[in-house]
Design an enzyme around this catalytic site. Structure first.
Site, short mmCIF file in Angstrom:
data_model
loop_
_atom_site.label_atom_id
_atom_site.label_comp_id
_atom_site.label_asym_id
_atom_site.label_seq_id
_atom_site.Cartn_x
_atom_site.Cartn_y
_atom_site.Cartn_z
N GLU A 42 0.73 -1.21 -0.48
CA GLU A 42 -0.06 -0.11 -0.52
C GLU A 42 1.10 1.24 -0.01
O GLU A 42 1.35 1.30 0.70
CB GLU A 42 -0.99 -0.02 1.15
CG GLU A 42 -1.85 1.27 0.83
CD GLU A 42 -3.16 1.34 2.33
OE1 GLU A 42 -2.56 0.53 3.72
OE2 GLU A 42 -3.57 2.23 2.79
N ARG A 266 5.66 -12.70 9.64
CA ARG A 266 6.15 -11.75 9.22
C ARG A 266 7.71 -11.19 9.30
O ARG A 266 8.19 -11.98 10.90
CB ARG A 266 5.24 -10.44 9.20
CG ARG A 266 5.37 -9.91 11.27
CD ARG A 266 4.28 -9.23 10.80
NE ARG A 266 4.10 -7.77 10.78
CZ ARG A 266 3.69 -7.29 10.31
NH1 ARG A 266 2.93 -7.23 8.94
NH2 ARG A 266 4.21 -5.55 9.97
N LYS A 276 4.78 1.01 8.86
CA LYS A 276 5.22 2.45 8.69
C LYS A 276 4.23 2.99 8.93
O LYS A 276 4.45 4.37 9.41
CB LYS A 276 4.24 2.08 7.11
CG LYS A 276 5.19 1.33 6.29
CD LYS A 276 3.92 1.60 5.00
CE LYS A 276 3.23 0.60 5.24
NZ LYS A 276 2.59 -0.07 3.21
P1 ATP Z 1 3.04 -1.65 7.85
O1 ATP Z 1 2.24 -2.44 8.74
O2 ATP Z 1 4.63 -1.68 8.04
O3 ATP Z 1 2.23 -0.83 7.16
P2 ATP Z 1 1.40 -3.63 5.69
O4 ATP Z 1 1.60 -5.16 5.67
O5 ATP Z 1 0.49 -3.09 6.04
O6 ATP Z 1 3.38 -3.01 5.98
P3 ATP Z 1 1.68 -3.31 2.76
O7 ATP Z 1 1.72 -2.10 2.01
O8 ATP Z 1 -0.09 -3.80 2.76
O9 ATP Z 1 2.05 -3.20 4.63
O10 ATP Z 1 2.43 -5.31 2.56
C1 ATP Z 1 3.40 -4.93 1.66
C2 ATP Z 1 3.44 -6.59 1.58
O11 ATP Z 1 4.45 -6.51 2.36
C3 ATP Z 1 1.95 -7.73 2.27
O12 ATP Z 1 2.53 -8.42 2.01
C4 ATP Z 1 2.98 -7.69 3.53
O13 ATP Z 1 2.34 -8.76 3.93
C5 ATP Z 1 4.52 -7.63 3.66
N1 ATP Z 1 4.77 -7.46 5.08
C6 ATP Z 1 4.19 -6.23 5.37
N2 ATP Z 1 5.58 -6.43 6.66
C7 ATP Z 1 5.86 -7.23 6.83
C8 ATP Z 1 7.07 -7.68 7.62
N3 ATP Z 1 7.53 -7.02 8.99
N4 ATP Z 1 7.37 -9.21 7.49
C9 ATP Z 1 7.14 -9.44 6.31
N5 ATP Z 1 6.82 -9.21 5.69
C10 ATP Z 1 5.82 -7.98 5.48
MG MG Z 2 -0.78 -1.62 5.63
#
Ligand code: ATP
Ligand code: MG
Length: 565
Positions: A42, A266, A276
């Site tokens: 995102e 994760r 983020k």
């Molecule tokens: P954040 O909580 O940091 O915003 P998010 O999961 O909301 O992270 P996205 O932009 O939706 O962030 O993530 C893109 C991809 O990266 C998704 O498939 C997510 O599962 C993966 N991802 C995000 N954080 C991690 C992590 N700590 N370890 C492994 N994969 C991750």
């Molecule tokens: Mg997110």
């Protein structure tokens, strides 16, 4: 004696559970043996090291199985997203060493998603609910109790179609209506209790502008986007496993391409936050110097800190992929970095806390150039010349006035080796009025050029130094953990996580002295300051006449020695 493993066995033993699934599908010719993954960020922030794990997995699988990997921006939430993030995400993925096969935006599918919603309404599988979100939440039930059906659940198809099209055309305010899937308010999967599909949000989207005022929820947009792109393996993190029944439900009811979701653990790192949203708090609250502050676990911060893409990729492959959430020791990441930098970083000499040394028997007004090896791990890196003269700087803590027995560096009457230069003996420490040592008077042995005595005399210590006349001044920044607590998840409920921020995570050293070759280091080149760690010129603040170097990582894990792990 057990037989040596067959090479085939050891190969397959190396596959993680996701790659095993992919290999099995390829073997079974599922999707004609095609492998197509995607990385779906995102665009609401910069990528972090956790995303790197997901990137390495998705792009890595595509490479290994001769498949494809898309970059898809999951841009369904207009209020939090921005083109700045879209651009930084692309830059970071390329920097990590990957290139997508197709670039997509979920927002490009808004029209298709809208049409599919109408189809679900016509099949009586979706309805417009006019309750507030609070009412809807209250009716959801619990793990042990069924939910309650909304009083709007049995609206006619025509009424639903009419309301939904008026939601789209902007007749209603935010929150007046939502579109919900019509599934089962008693389902044991809470996610299937008539989940939201659309909400009204009068907000400008960074790509579609004001074209839309209804936006699809993650659960409705994500799987359908996968299906549109004919993604074979939709890989996400474990917290989405409870969403899988809904992912499958939409695909089944719409009869579209059967993408399938797989979940892995994760990445969480000790002494680090990984979200983020929390980074936005740090940036907006000026706790750090922007998204690319070298203390941030963002890829842009790590790049500025001096991390190499190779080190990050090696780290990701070393930690592997599992089904169980855990906490990875930051030391594992740093060791991957050290291993990579040890191979590629040229050695240089830099004195971070300079103490002037006058070599009284070195001819006044003269200097010479000595040969130094650039990288003992890599012969092809060659040698360089370093200037030596009557006045040099050494590290203040390499001298002790009253040294204990085990201190092998400089003390009154003691002899040490100057790296790549000569043996040096301390004759006298000069102090100011307050008793602070301001200068050492030493002598050198001209016979020991290159660092060995012809008479076979040995010294125990070798210290680094720079020529006082020729060295250049620099600011050096040292970093410590961002957080004081090992596992932020252990913090008491309700406590502000920012209380765990380490107020000593940055130390700025001014007046450091570097050997002159570092003045025209092109900035991108990582270096090892001998005995001090790996460093890189700061990409933002360093300029000719004002050199700034960041410590990427120390040579050894000093934290564990301090017993802080
Ligand atoms: P954040 O909580 O940091 O915003 P998010 O999961 O909301 O992270 P996205 O932009 O939706 O962030 O993530 C893109 C991809 O990266 C998704 O498939 C997510 O599962 C993966 N991802 C995000 N954080 C991690 C992590 N700590 N370890 C492994 N994969 C991750
Ligand atoms: Mg997110």
């Amino acid at each position: 004696m057990s037989p040596a493993p067959q090479s085939d066995d050891s190969e397959s033993a190396k596959l993680d559970f996701i790659r095993e699934i992919v290999a099995r599908d390829v073997q079974a010719n599922t999707h004609q043996g095609r492998v197509h993954t995607r990385f779906p960020p995102e665009p609401n922030g910069y990528l972090h090291i956790g995303h790197a794990k997901s990137i390495c997995l998705n792009f890595g699988i595509a490479q290994e199985f001769g498949g494809k990997c898309n970059l898809r921006f999951d841009d369904t939430n207009p209020t939090k997203e921005d083109v700045e993030y879209v651009e930084s995400i692309q830059e970071d993925i390329r920097w990590l060493g990957f290139e997508w096969d197709e670039l997509h935006f979920a927002s490009d599918y808004f029209e298709q998603l809208y049409e599919w919603s109408c189809e679900l309404i016509r099949k009586e599988l979706a309805y417009v609910d006019s309750q507030t979100l609070e009412e809807i939440r209250q009716q959801r039930g619990t793990a042990t109790e069924p939910g309650q059906e909304s009083r709007y659940r049995n609206r006619s198809v025509d009424e639903n179609l009419d309301l939904f099209s008026r939601m789209r055309s902007g007749e209603f305010a935010d929150g007046e209506h939502v579109l919900r899937a019509r599934i089962d308010m008693a389902s044991k999967h809470l996610i299937l209790r008539d989940p939201l599909m659309y909400r009204i949000r009068h907000a400008e989207h960074h790509r579609t502008g004001n074209q839309w005022c209804i936006y699809p929820m993650y659960d409705y947009a994500h799987g359908q986007s996968d299906a549109i792109e004919e993604i074979t393996h939709s890989i996400c993190t474990l917290e989405f496993d409870t969403h899988r029944p809904l992912y499958d439900w939409f695909i089944e009811k719409l009869g579209i391409f059967p993408s399938h979701q797989y979940e892995f653990a994760r990445l969480n790192l000790t002494y680090t936050v990984m979200s983020k949203r929390k980074f936005i708090d740090l940036v907006d609250g000026n706790y750090v110097d922007g998204w690319d502050d070298p203390r941030m676990p963002t890829l842009s911060g790590m790049r500025r800190r001096g991390y190499t893409p190779e080190a990050i990729r090696n780290f990701c492959s070393e930690i592997g992929v599992t089904k169980y959430n855990g906490l990875t020791d930051l030391v594992v990441l740093e060791n991957a970095l050290r291993a990579d930098l040890n191979k590629r970083a040229e050695r240089r000499m830099a004195v971070l806390d300079p103490l002037r040394v006058v070599i009284t028997n070195y001819p006044e007004g003269e200097s010479e150039e000595l040969d130094a090896v650039n990288n003992p791990e890599d012969e092809s890196a060659g040698t360089r010349k370093i200037p030596f003269g009557r006045e040099i700087f050494i590290e203040r803590d390499d001298f002790m006035e009253d040294p204990p027995k085990k201190f092998f560096r400089l003390g009154p009457g003691r002899e040490v080796r100057l790296r790549w230069a000569y043996f040096l003996t301390c004759q006298e420490a000069i102090k100011d009025e307050d008793g602070n040592i301001v200068e050492l008077r030493c002598t050198y042995d001209p016979e020991t050029k290159g660092g060995n005595a012809p008479d076979g005399r040995k010294v125990k210590g070798t210290i680094h130094w720079v020529s006082a006349e020729h060295s250049v001044e620099a600011e050096v920044r040292l970093y410590d953990h961002l957080l004081k607590v090992e596992n932020p998840a252990d913090m008491p409920e309700g406590q502000d996580w920012k209380e765990a921020l380490n107020e000593n995570s940055l130390s700025v050293l001014k007046g450091c002295r570097l050997e002159p070759s570092l003045a025209d280091n092109d900035g991108a080149m990582p270096v090892q300051f001998e005995r001090k760690g790996y460093f890189i010129q700061d990409a933002r603040d360093s300029a000719a006449g004002h050199l700034v170097f960041n410590r990427t990582v120390s040579l050894k894990d000093s934290w564990s020695k301090k017993g802080r792990r």
